[in-house]
Design a protein around this motif. Structure first.
Motif, PDB file in Angstrom:
ATOM      1  N   SER A 100       5.491 -12.086 -31.108  1.00 19.13           N
ATOM      2  CA  SER A 100       4.467 -11.374 -30.325  1.00 19.13           C
ATOM      3  C   SER A 100       3.894 -10.173 -31.064  1.00 19.13           C
ATOM      4  CB  SER A 100       5.053 -10.918 -28.984  1.00 19.13           C
ATOM      5  OG  SER A 100       6.213 -10.134 -29.199  1.00 19.13           O
ATOM      6  N   THR A 101       4.531  -9.752 -32.168  1.00 15.69           N
ATOM      7  CA  THR A 101       3.997  -8.647 -32.978  1.00 15.69           C
ATOM      8  C   THR A 101       2.973  -9.221 -33.949  1.00 15.69           C
ATOM      9  OG1 THR A 101       6.028  -7.353 -32.804  1.00 15.69           O
ATOM     10  CG2 THR A 101       4.572  -6.838 -34.637  1.00 15.69           C
ATOM     11  N   LYS A 102       1.731  -8.811 -33.795  1.00 18.23           N
ATOM     12  CA  LYS A 102       0.647  -9.373 -34.619  1.00 18.23           C
ATOM     13  C   LYS A 102       0.084  -8.377 -35.627  1.00 18.23           C
ATOM     14  CE  LYS A 102       0.657 -13.363 -32.500  1.00 18.23           C
ATOM     15  NZ  LYS A 102       1.277 -14.526 -33.181  1.00 18.23           N
ATOM     16  N   VAL A 103       0.368  -7.074 -35.417  1.00 20.29           N
ATOM     17  CA  VAL A 103      -0.073  -6.042 -36.360  1.00 20.29           C
ATOM     18  C   VAL A 103       1.097  -5.109 -36.614  1.00 20.29           C
ATOM     19  CG1 VAL A 103      -1.648  -4.101 -36.781  1.00 20.29           C
ATOM     20  CG2 VAL A 103      -2.480  -6.124 -35.558  1.00 20.29           C
ATOM     21  N   ILE A 104       1.354  -4.817 -37.882  1.00 20.88           N
ATOM     22  CA  ILE A 104       2.313  -3.772 -38.247  1.00 20.88           C
ATOM     23  C   ILE A 104       1.503  -2.702 -38.958  1.00 20.88           C
ATOM     24  CG2 ILE A 104       4.362  -3.163 -39.585  1.00 20.88           C
ATOM     25  CD1 ILE A 104       5.224  -6.137 -39.316  1.00 20.88           C
ATOM     26  N   ALA A 105       1.369  -1.552 -38.304  1.00 15.78           N
ATOM     27  CA  ALA A 105       0.560  -0.455 -38.847  1.00 15.78           C
ATOM     28  C   ALA A 105       1.478   0.684 -39.258  1.00 15.78           C
ATOM     29  CB  ALA A 105      -0.444   0.016 -37.797  1.00 15.78           C
ATOM     30  N   PHE A 106       0.964   1.557 -40.107  1.00 18.58           N
ATOM     31  CA  PHE A 106       1.784   2.677 -40.580  1.00 18.58           C
ATOM     32  C   PHE A 106       0.893   3.788 -41.096  1.00 18.58           C
ATOM     33  CE2 PHE A 106       1.931  -1.194 -43.086  1.00 18.58           C
ATOM     34  CZ  PHE A 106       1.188  -0.861 -44.213  1.00 18.58           C
ATOM     35  N   THR A 107       1.414   4.993 -40.998  1.00 14.99           N
ATOM     36  CA  THR A 107       0.730   6.184 -41.503  1.00 14.99           C
ATOM     37  C   THR A 107       1.586   6.760 -42.612  1.00 14.99           C
ATOM     38  OG1 THR A 107      -0.158   6.597 -39.294  1.00 14.99           O
ATOM     39  CG2 THR A 107      -0.239   8.423 -40.860  1.00 14.99           C
ATOM     40  N   VAL A 108       1.043   6.792 -43.820  1.00 10.10           N
ATOM     41  CA  VAL A 108       1.789   7.209 -45.009  1.00 10.10           C
ATOM     42  C   VAL A 108       1.007   8.331 -45.689  1.00 10.10           C
ATOM     43  CG1 VAL A 108       2.770   6.388 -47.197  1.00 10.10           C
ATOM     44  CG2 VAL A 108       2.597   4.824 -45.266  1.00 10.10           C
ATOM     45  N   LEU A 161      -1.381  -2.908 -41.643  1.00  7.72           N
ATOM     46  CA  LEU A 161      -2.529  -2.011 -41.551  1.00  7.72           C
ATOM     47  C   LEU A 161      -2.169  -0.568 -41.899  1.00  7.72           C
ATOM     48  CD1 LEU A 161      -5.547  -2.444 -40.614  1.00  7.72           C
ATOM     49  CD2 LEU A 161      -4.856  -1.261 -38.533  1.00  7.72           C
ATOM     50  N   SER A 162      -2.722  -0.073 -42.991  1.00  5.39           N
ATOM     51  CA  SER A 162      -2.547   1.329 -43.381  1.00  5.39           C
ATOM     52  C   SER A 162      -3.498   2.181 -42.546  1.00  5.39           C
ATOM     53  CB  SER A 162      -2.883   1.514 -44.862  1.00  5.39           C
ATOM     54  OG  SER A 162      -2.156   0.622 -45.669  1.00  5.39           O
ATOM     55  N   CYS A 163      -2.983   3.270 -41.973  1.00  5.02           N
ATOM     56  CA  CYS A 163      -3.812   4.178 -41.159  1.00  5.02           C
ATOM     57  C   CYS A 163      -3.659   5.584 -41.723  1.00  5.02           C
ATOM     58  CB  CYS A 163      -3.382   4.129 -39.703  1.00  5.02           C
ATOM     59  SG  CYS A 163      -3.516   2.487 -38.967  1.00  5.02           S
ATOM     60  N   ASP A 164      -4.250   5.836 -42.890  1.00 12.31           N
ATOM     61  CA  ASP A 164      -4.038   7.114 -43.575  1.00 12.31           C
ATOM     62  C   ASP A 164      -5.216   7.420 -44.481  1.00 12.31           C
ATOM     63  OD1 ASP A 164      -3.633   5.550 -45.954  1.00 12.31           O
ATOM     64  OD2 ASP A 164      -1.591   5.176 -45.279  1.00 12.31           O
ATOM     65  N   ASN A 169      -6.667   1.995 -49.086  1.00 13.17           N
ATOM     66  CA  ASN A 169      -5.257   1.992 -48.679  1.00 13.17           C
ATOM     67  C   ASN A 169      -4.682   0.590 -48.474  1.00 13.17           C
ATOM     68  OD1 ASN A 169      -6.654   1.555 -46.240  1.00 13.17           O
ATOM     69  ND2 ASN A 169      -6.134   3.562 -45.401  1.00 13.17           N
ATOM     70  N   GLY A 170      -5.456  -0.326 -47.921  1.00 10.33           N
ATOM     71  CA  GLY A 170      -4.941  -1.673 -47.725  1.00 10.33           C
ATOM     72  C   GLY A 170      -4.639  -2.365 -49.044  1.00 10.33           C
ATOM     73  N   GLU A 171      -5.583  -2.242 -49.986  1.00  9.16           N
ATOM     74  CA  GLU A 171      -5.367  -2.847 -51.308  1.00  9.16           C
ATOM     75  C   GLU A 171      -4.205  -2.195 -52.037  1.00  9.16           C
ATOM     76  OE1 GLU A 171      -9.132  -2.828 -53.523  1.00  9.16           O
ATOM     77  OE2 GLU A 171     -10.099  -2.775 -51.557  1.00  9.16           O
ATOM     78  N   ARG A 172      -4.135  -0.868 -51.959  1.00 10.49           N
ATOM     79  CA  ARG A 172      -3.062  -0.144 -52.663  1.00 10.49           C
ATOM     80  C   ARG A 172      -1.701  -0.567 -52.108  1.00 10.49           C
ATOM     81  NH1 ARG A 172      -6.496   0.744 -55.770  1.00 10.49           N
ATOM     82  NH2 ARG A 172      -7.633   2.678 -56.128  1.00 10.49           N
ATOM     83  N   PHE A 173      -1.613  -0.643 -50.778  1.00 17.81           N
ATOM     84  CA  PHE A 173      -0.340  -1.026 -50.175  1.00 17.81           C
ATOM     85  C   PHE A 173       0.019  -2.464 -50.558  1.00 17.81           C
ATOM     86  CE2 PHE A 173       2.038  -3.205 -46.865  1.00 17.81           C
ATOM     87  CZ  PHE A 173       3.212  -2.465 -46.924  1.00 17.81           C
ATOM     88  N   ARG A 174      -0.954  -3.356 -50.489  1.00 16.57           N
ATOM     89  CA  ARG A 174      -0.675  -4.763 -50.796  1.00 16.57           C
ATOM     90  C   ARG A 174      -0.213  -4.915 -52.249  1.00 16.57           C
ATOM     91  NH1 ARG A 174      -1.447  -9.217 -48.115  1.00 16.57           N
ATOM     92  NH2 ARG A 174      -1.570 -11.239 -49.157  1.00 16.57           N
ATOM     93  N   ASN A 196       0.675 -15.301 -45.554  1.00 11.87           N
ATOM     94  CA  ASN A 196       0.801 -14.987 -44.125  1.00 11.87           C
ATOM     95  C   ASN A 196       0.486 -13.546 -43.753  1.00 11.87           C
ATOM     96  OD1 ASN A 196       2.051 -17.513 -42.694  1.00 11.87           O
ATOM     97  ND2 ASN A 196       3.093 -17.335 -44.662  1.00 11.87           N
ATOM     98  N   THR A 197      -0.064 -12.756 -44.675  1.00 15.26           N
ATOM     99  CA  THR A 197      -0.420 -11.375 -44.348  1.00 15.26           C
ATOM    100  C   THR A 197      -1.793 -11.031 -44.924  1.00 15.26           C
ATOM    101  OG1 THR A 197       0.542 -10.369 -46.344  1.00 15.26           O
ATOM    102  CG2 THR A 197       2.009 -10.648 -44.456  1.00 15.26           C
ATOM    103  N   THR A 198      -2.469 -10.128 -44.256  1.00 13.06           N
ATOM    104  CA  THR A 198      -3.622  -9.449 -44.843  1.00 13.06           C
ATOM    105  C   THR A 198      -3.396  -7.954 -44.704  1.00 13.06           C
ATOM    106  OG1 THR A 198      -4.812  -9.599 -42.729  1.00 13.06           O
ATOM    107  CG2 THR A 198      -5.337 -11.261 -44.408  1.00 13.06           C
ATOM    108  N   CYS A 199      -4.089  -7.180 -45.526  1.00 15.25           N
ATOM    109  CA  CYS A 199      -3.944  -5.722 -45.534  1.00 15.25           C
ATOM    110  C   CYS A 199      -5.341  -5.085 -45.542  1.00 15.25           C
ATOM    111  CB  CYS A 199      -3.148  -5.263 -46.752  1.00 15.25           C
ATOM    112  SG  CYS A 199      -1.500  -5.971 -46.885  1.00 15.25           S
ATOM    113  N   PRO A 200      -5.986  -5.004 -44.381  1.00 13.98           N
ATOM    114  CA  PRO A 200      -7.337  -4.435 -44.343  1.00 13.98           C
ATOM    115  C   PRO A 200      -7.349  -2.967 -44.784  1.00 13.98           C
ATOM    116  CG  PRO A 200      -6.793  -5.551 -42.276  1.00 13.98           C
ATOM    117  CD  PRO A 200      -5.523  -5.432 -43.060  1.00 13.98           C
ATOM    118  N   ASN A 201      -8.436  -2.569 -45.429  1.00 14.61           N
ATOM    119  CA  ASN A 201      -8.644  -1.150 -45.714  1.00 14.61           C
ATOM    120  C   ASN A 201      -9.128  -0.463 -44.443  1.00 14.61           C
ATOM    121  OD1 ASN A 201      -8.136  -1.114 -48.610  1.00 14.61           O
ATOM    122  ND2 ASN A 201     -10.020  -2.302 -48.813  1.00 14.61           N
ATOM    123  N   THR A 202      -8.757   0.799 -44.277  1.00 15.68           N
ATOM    124  CA  THR A 202      -9.213   1.561 -43.109  1.00 15.68           C
ATOM    125  C   THR A 202      -9.598   2.977 -43.508  1.00 15.68           C
ATOM    126  OG1 THR A 202      -7.060   2.524 -42.532  1.00 15.68           O
ATOM    127  CG2 THR A 202      -7.526   0.334 -41.662  1.00 15.68           C
TER     128      THR A 202
END
Length: 455
Positions: A100-108, A161-164, A169-174, A196-202
């Motif tokens: 049921s978890t479809k997004v894992i987001a984080f603030t770094v 999902l990077s939120c920072d 940030n998405g590319e750097r994290f990936r 099975n993952t994507t890492c959008p930039n935000t």
């Protein structure tokens, strides 16, 4: 009870609660209650907040305040699962491994990506080394443990999902995540992550200071709510997300989030215009004995340094990118003068050793490439040099926080016969400029100007 989809957030700090949680709350208020937030931390430094929120069923008051002093109060109810910290991170891992978890987001923070100036992982960092050997003290180590569990449990694809404030940030994290998995020799999970993952930039934006001690009493007086974990921020809010979710996502466009094909124009404007000038104002304000961002911004000499940096160097570098950059600059500086936010220079001045290469050096390099000398931008690393010189002498009015700071190396630099020469030749800070005599002369000149400014 389980007819919802989970947005797992790692890094339950004030910014998440004033920003992403606010947007999810707006979505729920609009009648779309399909999503809720589960949140926890990879360190045990915020358990008091989690306990306070748990006692309030995850609810807390958000106070926002405009530059004119208009205050608004809103009970945020989107965080519905609070994950206790454990040394093995089991609650966090178990939540992230659910289908049921479809997004894992984080603030770094910038430093939390453990990147060198070429954006590759700093594999000499002892904390990262620990995670490469199976630990989970970094965002990479924690996410790897979660994704391993997801793969083992056949829980399906998930968006990371990077939120920072980190550029790309998405590319750097990936890139960092894939490099970690490669170095670990974890070929099965590496292949699973790719598929099975994507890492959008935000791009995220809302100035959110650490809550002041008087906030709970003000919330009680204004709303009647006894809140042990309120947060406050400015009225302004913005969130731009690359629409690249591999699994289900919230209908964020219904509550003002800008879902776009490319975040880059917004990101560059935010990082160079807002973040870099914010740090510049904090360093300069500290040197002029000010404690807060708003009072620092209102000093003409400091305002002019920030304004000139953006007007003369950043805007010509960014060119016509579809955003009215002059209007954005004026809005940003007005936000910084908000006397009600009480954002401290200490908070904003932190992590300069990561911010210079990420936010400031690119503009200087591009100015030289355009045949221009970056006179206005060079004031920023000059301010940081004098700021750190005060740190070296023990004369800063607060403890400077920088996860990249090697204290002995910094003291050695200032004890050298020519500290400025050592500073300007630091490739970790200045990249290709570190070998250029013209750049060294420029910074030396600007340091003289800074010293005159604070004399």
């Amino acid at each position: 009870m389980h007819n919802y989809t989970t947005w797992l957030h790692i890094g339950l700090g004030s910014f998440h609660r004033a920003h992403q949680a606010w947007y999810l709350h707006q979505l729920r208020q609009s009648g779309d209650t399909r999503w809720h937030i589960a949140a926890g931390n990879i360190r045990d430094d915020a358990e008091a907040t989690i306990e306070a929120l748990r006692s309030q069923n995850g609810e807390y008051m958000l106070e926002t305040v405009s530059p004119a002093g208009e205050r608004n109060y809103e009970v945020i109810q989107s965080i519905q699962t609070l994950l206790a910290w454990q040394p093995d991170l089991k609650p966090l891992i178990n939540e992230g491994a659910k289908a049921s978890t479809k997004v894992i987001a984080f603030t770094v923070t910038e430093a939390g990506y453990y990147l060198k100036t070429d954006h590759s992982l700093d594999v000499t960092n002892p904390i990262l080394i620990g995670d490469l050997n199976g630990g989970h003290a970094t965002i990479y180590g924690a996410v790897i443990k979660i994704l391993q569990a997801r793969m083992d449990d056949h829980a399906g694809p998930v968006t990371l999902l990077s939120c920072d404030n980190v550029r790309h940030n998405g590319e750097r994290f990936r890139d960092g995540l894939l490099e970690c998995l490669t170095l670990q020799g974890n070929a099965d999970l590496l292949a699973w992550v790719r598929a099975n993952t994507t890492c959008p930039n935000t791009m995220v934006d809302r100035i959110t200071p650490r809550p002041m001690p008087d906030l709970p009493a003000r919330v009680k007086a204004q709303t009647g709510m006894d809140d042990r974990a309120p947060v406050m921020g400015e009225t302004f809010i913005q969130w731009v997300i690359e629409d690249n979710f591999i699994a289900n996502r919230p209908k964020f466009e219904n509550v003002g989030v800008e879902m776009v094909e490319s975040v880059i124009p917004y990101e560059e404007a935010k990082i160079r215009i807002l973040n870099a000038s914010h740090s510049c104002i904090a360093w300069a304000g500290t040197l002029l004995s000010k404690a807060f961002i708003h009072e620092s911004t209102l000093i003409d000499a400091i305002y002019n340094v920030a304004h000139n940096y953006v007007h003369h160097d950043v805007i010509p570098c960014l060119g016509d990118n579809g955003i009215n950059l002059h209007a954005y600059l004026e809005t940003v500086l007005e936000r910084f003068t908000n006397p009600y936010i009480k954002d401290t220079n200490q908070r904003v001045a932190a992590d300069g050793l990561s911010k210079i290469p990420a936010m400031i050096t690119p503009t200087m390099i591009e100015c030289y490439q355009r045949g221009m000398t970056p006179h206005a931008t060079a004031m920023l690393p000059a301010l940081f040099f004098v700021f750190m010189q005060q740190w070296h002498k023990g004369e800063l009015p607060y403890e400077y926080q920088d996860s990249m700071l090697d204290e002995s190396a910094m003291h050695t630099m200032f004890d050298a016969a020519d500290p400025i020469q050592v500073y300007t030749q630091n490739a970790a800070l200045f990249g290709e400029l570190a070998t250029q005599a013209e750049f060294a002369t420029l910074i030396r000149d600007k340091i003289s100007i800074v010293n005159e400014m604070i004399a």
